[in-house]
Structures are given as structure tokens and as C-alpha cells.
Design a protein around this motif. Structure first.
Motif, PDB file in Angstrom:
ATOM      1  N   PRO A   2       0.810  -1.231   0.000  1.00 23.18           N
ATOM      2  CA  PRO A   2       0.000   0.000   0.000  1.00 23.18           C
ATOM      3  C   PRO A   2       0.837   1.271   0.000  1.00 23.18           C
ATOM      4  CG  PRO A   2      -0.057  -1.066   2.151  1.00 23.18           C
ATOM      5  CD  PRO A   2       0.635  -2.007   1.233  1.00 23.18           C
ATOM      6  N   LEU A   3       2.040   1.238   0.604  1.00 24.65           N
ATOM      7  CA  LEU A   3       2.844   2.448   0.635  1.00 24.65           C
ATOM      8  C   LEU A   3       3.366   2.799  -0.756  1.00 24.65           C
ATOM      9  CD1 LEU A   3       4.797   2.021   3.993  1.00 24.65           C
ATOM     10  CD2 LEU A   3       2.685   3.270   3.520  1.00 24.65           C
ATOM     11  N   ALA A   4       3.641   1.786  -1.569  1.00 20.31           N
ATOM     12  CA  ALA A   4       4.031   2.060  -2.952  1.00 20.31           C
ATOM     13  C   ALA A   4       2.883   2.689  -3.721  1.00 20.31           C
ATOM     14  CB  ALA A   4       4.484   0.762  -3.623  1.00 20.31           C
ATOM     15  N   LEU A   5       1.653   2.213  -3.465  1.00 18.23           N
ATOM     16  CA  LEU A   5       0.485   2.808  -4.107  1.00 18.23           C
ATOM     17  C   LEU A   5       0.276   4.241  -3.623  1.00 18.23           C
ATOM     18  CD1 LEU A   5      -1.964  -0.234  -3.811  1.00 18.23           C
ATOM     19  CD2 LEU A   5      -0.672   0.491  -5.826  1.00 18.23           C
ATOM     20  N   LEU A   6       0.541   4.501  -2.350  1.00 17.16           N
ATOM     21  CA  LEU A   6       0.422   5.854  -1.810  1.00 17.16           C
ATOM     22  C   LEU A   6       1.444   6.780  -2.463  1.00 17.16           C
ATOM     23  CD1 LEU A   6      -0.644   7.945   0.195  1.00 17.16           C
ATOM     24  CD2 LEU A   6       0.914   6.984   1.907  1.00 17.16           C
ATOM     25  N   ALA A   7       2.683   6.308  -2.614  1.00 15.36           N
ATOM     26  CA  ALA A   7       3.711   7.134  -3.255  1.00 15.36           C
ATOM     27  C   ALA A   7       3.339   7.442  -4.702  1.00 15.36           C
ATOM     28  CB  ALA A   7       5.057   6.407  -3.189  1.00 15.36           C
ATOM     29  N   PRO A  67      11.818  -3.364   4.605  1.00 16.43           N
ATOM     30  CA  PRO A  67      10.804  -3.983   3.736  1.00 16.43           C
ATOM     31  C   PRO A  67       9.432  -3.351   3.982  1.00 16.43           C
ATOM     32  CG  PRO A  67      12.133  -5.656   4.835  1.00 16.43           C
ATOM     33  CD  PRO A  67      12.478  -4.355   5.488  1.00 16.43           C
ATOM     34  N   GLU A  68       8.757  -3.018   2.902  1.00 18.75           N
ATOM     35  CA  GLU A  68       7.441  -2.401   3.034  1.00 18.75           C
ATOM     36  C   GLU A  68       6.410  -3.425   3.522  1.00 18.75           C
ATOM     37  OE1 GLU A  68       6.082  -0.384  -0.382  1.00 18.75           O
ATOM     38  OE2 GLU A  68       7.809   0.956  -0.536  1.00 18.75           O
ATOM     39  N   PRO A  69       5.480  -2.974   4.347  1.00 25.48           N
ATOM     40  CA  PRO A  69       4.431  -3.898   4.827  1.00 25.48           C
ATOM     41  C   PRO A  69       3.499  -4.310   3.686  1.00 25.48           C
ATOM     42  CG  PRO A  69       3.963  -1.655   5.528  1.00 25.48           C
ATOM     43  CD  PRO A  69       5.337  -1.622   4.918  1.00 25.48           C
ATOM     44  N   LEU A  70       2.937  -5.498   3.830  1.00 30.16           N
ATOM     45  CA  LEU A  70       2.023  -6.057   2.844  1.00 30.16           C
ATOM     46  C   LEU A  70       0.614  -6.138   3.418  1.00 30.16           C
ATOM     47  CD1 LEU A  70       4.070  -9.041   1.342  1.00 30.16           C
ATOM     48  CD2 LEU A  70       3.321  -7.008   0.108  1.00 30.16           C
ATOM     49  N   VAL A  71      -0.366  -5.876   2.561  1.00 36.55           N
ATOM     50  CA  VAL A  71      -1.759  -6.101   2.917  1.00 36.55           C
ATOM     51  C   VAL A  71      -2.384  -6.935   1.817  1.00 36.55           C
ATOM     52  CG1 VAL A  71      -1.950  -3.931   4.189  1.00 36.55           C
ATOM     53  CG2 VAL A  71      -2.623  -4.017   1.786  1.00 36.55           C
ATOM     54  N   THR A  86       3.101   1.359  11.891  1.00 39.80           N
ATOM     55  CA  THR A  86       2.453   0.072  12.156  1.00 39.80           C
ATOM     56  C   THR A  86       2.203  -0.043  13.654  1.00 39.80           C
ATOM     57  OG1 THR A  86       4.599  -1.033  12.296  1.00 39.80           O
ATOM     58  CG2 THR A  86       3.451  -1.103  10.165  1.00 39.80           C
ATOM     59  N   ALA A  87       1.190  -0.818  14.002  1.00 42.24           N
ATOM     60  CA  ALA A  87       0.837  -1.019  15.408  1.00 42.24           C
ATOM     61  C   ALA A  87       0.121  -2.352  15.534  1.00 42.24           C
ATOM     62  CB  ALA A  87      -0.046   0.115  15.928  1.00 42.24           C
ATOM     63  N   ARG A  88       0.108  -2.867  16.759  1.00 43.29           N
ATOM     64  CA  ARG A  88      -0.603  -4.109  17.035  1.00 43.29           C
ATOM     65  C   ARG A  88      -1.777  -3.795  17.958  1.00 43.29           C
ATOM     66  NH1 ARG A  88       0.329  -9.374  16.415  1.00 43.29           N
ATOM     67  NH2 ARG A  88       2.405  -8.938  15.600  1.00 43.29           N
ATOM     68  N   GLU A  89      -2.955  -4.167  17.513  1.00 47.70           N
ATOM     69  CA  GLU A  89      -4.172  -3.941  18.277  1.00 47.70           C
ATOM     70  C   GLU A  89      -4.993  -5.218  18.287  1.00 47.70           C
ATOM     71  OE1 GLU A  89      -6.257  -0.712  16.575  1.00 47.70           O
ATOM     72  OE2 GLU A  89      -4.566   0.686  16.660  1.00 47.70           O
ATOM     73  N   HIS A  90      -5.393  -5.631  19.505  1.00 46.48           N
ATOM     74  CA  HIS A  90      -6.244  -6.815  19.661  1.00 46.48           C
ATOM     75  C   HIS A  90      -5.619  -8.050  19.005  1.00 46.48           C
ATOM     76  CE1 HIS A  90      -9.232  -4.010  21.106  1.00 46.48           C
ATOM     77  NE2 HIS A  90      -9.201  -3.364  19.960  1.00 46.48           N
ATOM     78  N   GLY A  91      -4.317  -8.166  19.148  1.00 38.52           N
ATOM     79  CA  GLY A  91      -3.632  -9.353  18.632  1.00 38.52           C
ATOM     80  C   GLY A  91      -3.376  -9.335  17.141  1.00 38.52           C
ATOM     81  N   ARG A  92      -3.653  -8.222  16.440  1.00 39.91           N
ATOM     82  CA  ARG A  92      -3.442  -8.141  15.000  1.00 39.91           C
ATOM     83  C   ARG A  92      -2.518  -6.974  14.684  1.00 39.91           C
ATOM     84  NH1 ARG A  92      -8.771  -8.390  11.510  1.00 39.91           N
ATOM     85  NH2 ARG A  92      -7.151  -8.724   9.934  1.00 39.91           N
ATOM     86  N   ALA A  93      -1.769  -7.116  13.592  1.00 40.47           N
ATOM     87  CA  ALA A  93      -0.875  -6.060  13.135  1.00 40.47           C
ATOM     88  C   ALA A  93      -1.599  -5.201  12.111  1.00 40.47           C
ATOM     89  CB  ALA A  93       0.392  -6.660  12.528  1.00 40.47           C
ATOM     90  N   TRP A  94      -1.462  -3.868  12.246  1.00 38.58           N
ATOM     91  CA  TRP A  94      -2.165  -2.930  11.389  1.00 38.58           C
ATOM     92  C   TRP A  94      -1.183  -1.931  10.779  1.00 38.58           C
ATOM     93  CZ3 TRP A  94      -7.554  -3.103  10.785  1.00 38.58           C
ATOM     94  CH2 TRP A  94      -8.227  -3.980  11.653  1.00 38.58           C
ATOM     95  N   LEU A  95      -1.481  -1.522   9.545  1.00 39.25           N
ATOM     96  CA  LEU A  95      -0.813  -0.387   8.921  1.00 39.25           C
ATOM     97  C   LEU A  95      -1.707   0.827   9.099  1.00 39.25           C
ATOM     98  CD1 LEU A  95       1.351   0.939   7.104  1.00 39.25           C
ATOM     99  CD2 LEU A  95      -0.058   0.254   5.134  1.00 39.25           C
ATOM    100  N   ARG A  96      -1.179   1.871   9.730  1.00 43.30           N
ATOM    101  CA  ARG A  96      -1.958   3.065  10.010  1.00 43.30           C
ATOM    102  C   ARG A  96      -1.444   4.221   9.158  1.00 43.30           C
ATOM    103  NH1 ARG A  96      -1.981   3.551  16.489  1.00 43.30           N
ATOM    104  NH2 ARG A  96       0.188   4.094  15.977  1.00 43.30           N
ATOM    105  N   LEU A 149      -2.450  -5.902   8.301  1.00 47.57           N
ATOM    106  CA  LEU A 149      -1.275  -6.398   7.586  1.00 47.57           C
ATOM    107  C   LEU A 149      -1.423  -7.868   7.283  1.00 47.57           C
ATOM    108  CD1 LEU A 149       1.590  -4.565   9.501  1.00 47.57           C
ATOM    109  CD2 LEU A 149       0.665  -4.022   7.254  1.00 47.57           C
ATOM    110  N   LEU A 150      -0.765  -8.265   6.194  1.00 50.63           N
ATOM    111  CA  LEU A 150      -0.825  -9.667   5.774  1.00 50.63           C
ATOM    112  C   LEU A 150      -0.062 -10.558   6.749  1.00 50.63           C
ATOM    113  CD1 LEU A 150      -1.686 -11.747   3.654  1.00 50.63           C
ATOM    114  CD2 LEU A 150       0.389 -11.212   2.391  1.00 50.63           C
ATOM    115  N   GLU A 151       1.056 -10.064   7.253  1.00 54.81           N
ATOM    116  CA  GLU A 151       1.886 -10.843   8.166  1.00 54.81           C
ATOM    117  C   GLU A 151       1.940 -10.131   9.505  1.00 54.81           C
ATOM    118  OE1 GLU A 151       4.931 -12.610   4.765  1.00 54.81           O
ATOM    119  OE2 GLU A 151       5.640 -11.259   6.319  1.00 54.81           O
TER     120      GLU A 151
END
Length: 484
Positions: free
Chosen positions: A320-325, A352-356, A390-400, A479-481
Motif C-alpha cells: 500500500p505504501l508504494a500505491l500511496l507514493a 521492507p514495506e508492509p504487505l496487505v 504500524t501497530a498491534r491492536e487486539h492481537g493483530r498487526a495494522w498499517l496506520r 497487515l498480511l503478516e
């Protein structure tokens, strides 16, 4: 129904009384034969057992005679004084047998009398029937040596018996009538207490079905029916809100369609009246209005829930960050022309850029719509800051991702509605949000499309006031991972 129940109650009461009156009379009669119990206990103490009585039936008749000299055998005895049997007393001090019974007394009482040993075997007299009254016989030490039993009479037709039955049935009748009156009063109260709310709910449901969405039912108390009435009112309120939203939606769509159609109509009428010649400029204006209609219809379709995003089965890992750029690079010339400065703290992404998991084209559309929103409504000379972490909320990793632009902003109560279709917010600074950007080609559905796409990707998006004086849009994608 209540009358039938009362009649059944009276019938069963009469039957139960007739069934239980015989054993009751037998118990009364047996209670008057303590003198015979004393004689039998004395005989057992002398003989040591009941064998003599078994072998000599005449002895049984002698023992149950009503007089000391044997006269009046078989007559019903009156009750003698109750005295304990003591074999150590001389015979003259023992309780005498009862005197002769009154003339005309029923001679059948002794025919129903019997003596049983400790094993419940018949010693003398008649075999006891069901409901027989019994009296335990004991030795001087208190041990049970047998039972004196008296069967109930076969028929109770005396005047006293009939009087007792009449008295009891009269009591049952008055009790049944009182119970019937109480049941009717209670039924009437319950009808008002329980059936009235149910009737109100039924009437309210019929009114809602007829289209009267302002219908509400009265709520009284805290019981289950009251809770049901509150739920019904909440449902009616939500239906009314949905209907109001639907009407507003249709009105907004009609308004949005009216503007380009009115412009096209004016152009065409001017051509028909010969006021304006049909040239390249006129064709360009008509083409622009047609394209705006096409864009508006496409955006309306895209903003509908469930239709904006591609199915989850078609999602693939994307950066997503590549798409944002890419979206920032495409909008940078227009941002510079509008004299809006751009800051991107944290970008490019270190490492490495995060994946979704998602659709690259639709995520690019989200970023483009957010940038378009800044271009339309941010004053010249303003700022745009785009940050990512990035952050972890409720046991999941998120891209913010976070967009902050400068003035103007919107009122606080309008922030939750910015993502509604065709919603027009008021400018917090000057009181009226300009439609110049919309009239230039915007459909007013950009943020609604963003919300639909983000939610289809399992993310969330919301708006707040920005510290730069404008609008802050916060977007989170799973995030995917997992994060390391």
C-alpha cells in the motif's frame, strides 16, 4: 371454562368425601372400643399368644360382648372411659365392659371387626377391607402384639351422614363461587395488565406495516413486555431513520443529477433557438456535462455498500505504501499549483514495506480520493501531512495511515457523517462549504467510496479535527503478516 372447572372441583369433592367418609366413621367407631382393646391385651398377657383365639371362635365373641354377663352381644357400645390396661390390677379395678348399647343400634359394627397378629395375619373376626381403621395392641412393655381393625361400613345412608354431606357440599359450593368470582376478577386484571400491552404492540405493528413510521407504543414498568415495547419503539425509530435517509438520498441524487442536466438543457435550448451556434466549444461543454453524469452514476454505484470493492477471493498481496507514493506523485503538480505544501514523515518506508491483502486499483483509488478531497477544500497556501506507521491492536498487526490538512475544517458534530453519500458539510470557518469544486466535476461521493473500499478490505477509516486546522483522516488496514 372457569365454570366447568368449578363444577369439576365440586364433583371431585363430593366423590372424595363419599370415599373418605367410611374410613373416617370406622376410625371413630374403633376409637370407642378401647374397652375391647384392653380385654384383648389382657387375654394376650394371660395366654402369651393368640393361638387360643384362633382355635376357639366363641372366645372372640365372648371378649367383644358388651356386658359383664354377656347380655346385649352385638350391640354398639358407648365409649367407656379410657384407662390403660394393667394386668397387675385385680379384675374389679379394671375398666368394666361397656353397658348394653342403645336399642336400635346397628349390629353390623362387630361383623366388620377383626384382629390381626404382628405379621398382619387374621386371628379372629373379619378380614379388613381397604380403608380399614386400626388400633395397635401392646403388651405391658410397650411392644406391639397385634392390631384391632375395623372395616368401613358398606353404606352410609343415615340422616347424620347425609347432613354431613350436605354441609360439606354447601361449603364446597360457596367456596367454588368465591373462587370463581376471584378468578374472574383476576382474569380481568390480567387482561388489562398483560393483554393491553400486547394489543398495543399488535396495533403498532399494523401501523408500521401501513407506513406510519412515527408510531410508538406506550411503555409502562420494567417487565418483559415493557422491554419488548422499548425494543419495538427503537425498531420503529430506526425504520423511520432509514426511511428519512432514503428520502434524503433520493433527494440528493436528484439534486446532483439536476445540475448537469440543467446545464445540458440550457445548451441544447440555446442551440435550438439559434442563440448559440453549434461549434467545438459547445460540443466540449456538452461532452463535459455528459462525462460528469457518467462519473456521478459510476460513483453512486461504487458508493453502494457491497459494490465498491472487489470480492475478497480476488485480493492479492500488495504494497500500500508504494500505491500511496504513486498517488502522491500523480497529484504533486496540482498540489504545487494550489500552493499546498506536502510533508511525508516516515516515508519512504525504512526496510521492507508492509504487505496487505487487497486490490491495488481500489486502494489506489482510496489514496487518490483523499488527495482530491484536500485539493478541493484546502485553502491555497495550506499544508498536507501524510504519515504512516504500524501497530498491534487486539492481537493483530495494522498499517496506520494519517492525512492532516490545513483549514478549513468542519463542525465536530458533522465529522461522523463525512463518509455518508452526498452529505454536504458546513465549513467550520465561514459557515458554508463551497460547491465550486463539486461544480467543477466532483460528485461529492469520494469519502463514501473510500469508506466502502476500506471496510471491504477489513480496515477502518474515520475523521477528526487536524492540529493543522483542517481535517484529519485516519485509515487502518490489517497487515498480511504479523509484526516482528
Amino acid at each position: 371454562m372457569l365454570v366447568v372447572l368449578v363444577l369439576l372441583f365440586a364433583g371431585f369433592s363430593r366423590w372424595a368425601l363419599q370415599r373418605g367418609l367410611g374410613p373416617y366413621v370406622a376410625s371413630i367407631e374403633l376409637a370407642r372400643m378401647d374397652w375391647l382393646a384392653d380385654r384383648l391385651q389382657e387375654h394376650h398377657a394371660q395366654a402369651g399368644n393368640w393361638d387360643t383365639l384362633r382355635r376357639q371362635p366363641n372366645l372372640w365373641r365372648q371378649l367383644r360382648r358388651s356386658g359383664p354377663d354377656g347380655s346385649g352381644a352385638g350391640d354398639r357400645p358407648p365409649p367407656p372411659p379410657q384407662r390403660d390396661f394393667d394386668p397387675a390390677r385385680p379384675p374389679s379395678d379394671r375398666p368394666p365392659p361397656p353397658p348394653d348399647g342403645s336399642p336400635g343400634g346397628p349390629p353390623s359394627v362387630y361383623a366388620r371387626l377383626g384382629l390381626l397378629d404382628t405379621d398382619r395375619r387374621l386371628v379372629a373376626g373379619s378380614v379388613p377391607r381397604a380403608g380399614a381403621a386400626q388400633q395397635a395392641l401392646t403388651d405391658p412393655g410397650g411392644a406391639v402384639i397385634g392390631h384391632l381393625v375395623l372395616s368401613p361400613p358398606d353404606d352410609l345412608q343415615s340422616e347424620a351422614d347425609r347432613a354431613l354431606l350436605r354441609e360439606h357440599m354447601g361449603f364446597v359450593a360457596w367456596t367454588g363461587l368465591a373462587g370463581l368470582a376471584l378468578a374472574l376478577a383476576l382474569s380481568a386484571w390480567l387482561a388489562r395488565r398483560w393483554l393491553a400491552p400486547v394489543h398495543a404492540l399488535a396495533e403498532g405493528a399494523r401501523a408500521i406495516a401501513a407506513g406510519r413510521l412515527d408510531t410508538r407504543v406506550p411503555v409502562a414498568g420494567e417487565d418483559e413486555l415493557a422491554q419488548l415495547a422499548r425494543t419495538f419503539n427503537d425498531m420503529a425509530g430506526q425504520l423511520a431513520g432509514v426511511e428519512a435517509s432514503r428520502r434524503q438520498w433520493l433527494g440528493d441524487v436528484a439534486h446532483e443529477l439536476r445540475t448537469p442536466l440543467a446545464a445540458m438543457r440550457a445548451e441544447i435550448e440555446a442551440l435550438q433557438d439559434g442563440i448559440r451556434p453549434f461549434d467545438d466549444k459547445t460540443a466540449l461543454r456538452l461532452h463535459r456535462q455528459v462525462m460528469r453524469l457518467i462519473q456521478l452514476v459510476g460513483d453512486l454505484r461504487t458508493s453502494l455498500d457491497g459494490s465498491a470493492a472487489a470480492p475478497a477471493a480476488s485480493h492479492v498481496p500488495v504494497h500500500p505504501l508504494a500505491l500511496l507514493a504513486e498517488a502522491l506523485a500523480g497529484a504533486r503538480p496540482r498540489l504545487e499549483q494550489a500552493r499546498i505544501g506536502v510533508q511525508t514523515p516516515g516515508l519512504p518506508w525504512p526496510g521492507p514495506e508492509p504487505l496487505v491483502l487487497g486490490d491495488a486499483q481500489q486502494l489506489h483509488q482510496v489514496f487518490s480520493n483523499l488527495l482530491e478531497n484536500t485539493l478541493r477544500y484546502t485553502h491555497a497556501g495550506g499544508q498536507l501531512r501524510v504519515s504512516a506507521d504500524t501497530a498491534r491492536e487486539h492481537g493483530r498487526a495494522w498499517l496506520r495511515l494519517q492525512w492532516d490538512d490545513s483549514a478549513p475544517s468542519v463542525a465536530a458534530h458533522e465529522l461522523p457523517r463525512l463518509f455518508e453519500r452526498l452529505y454536504r458539510a458546513q465549513n467550520a470557518s465561514d459557515g458554508a462549504r463551497t460547491r465550486a469544486a463539486d461544480d467543477a466535476g466532483g460528485s461529492g461521493l469520494g469519502l463514501a467510496i473510500c469508506r466502502t473500499i476500506v471496510q471491504a478490505h477489513g480496515g477502518r477509516i474515520e475523521a477528526q479535527h487536524s492540529p493543522l486546522g483542517g481535517l484529519r483522516v485516519m485509515l487502518a488496514l490489517p497487515l498480511l503478516e504479523n509484526m516482528p
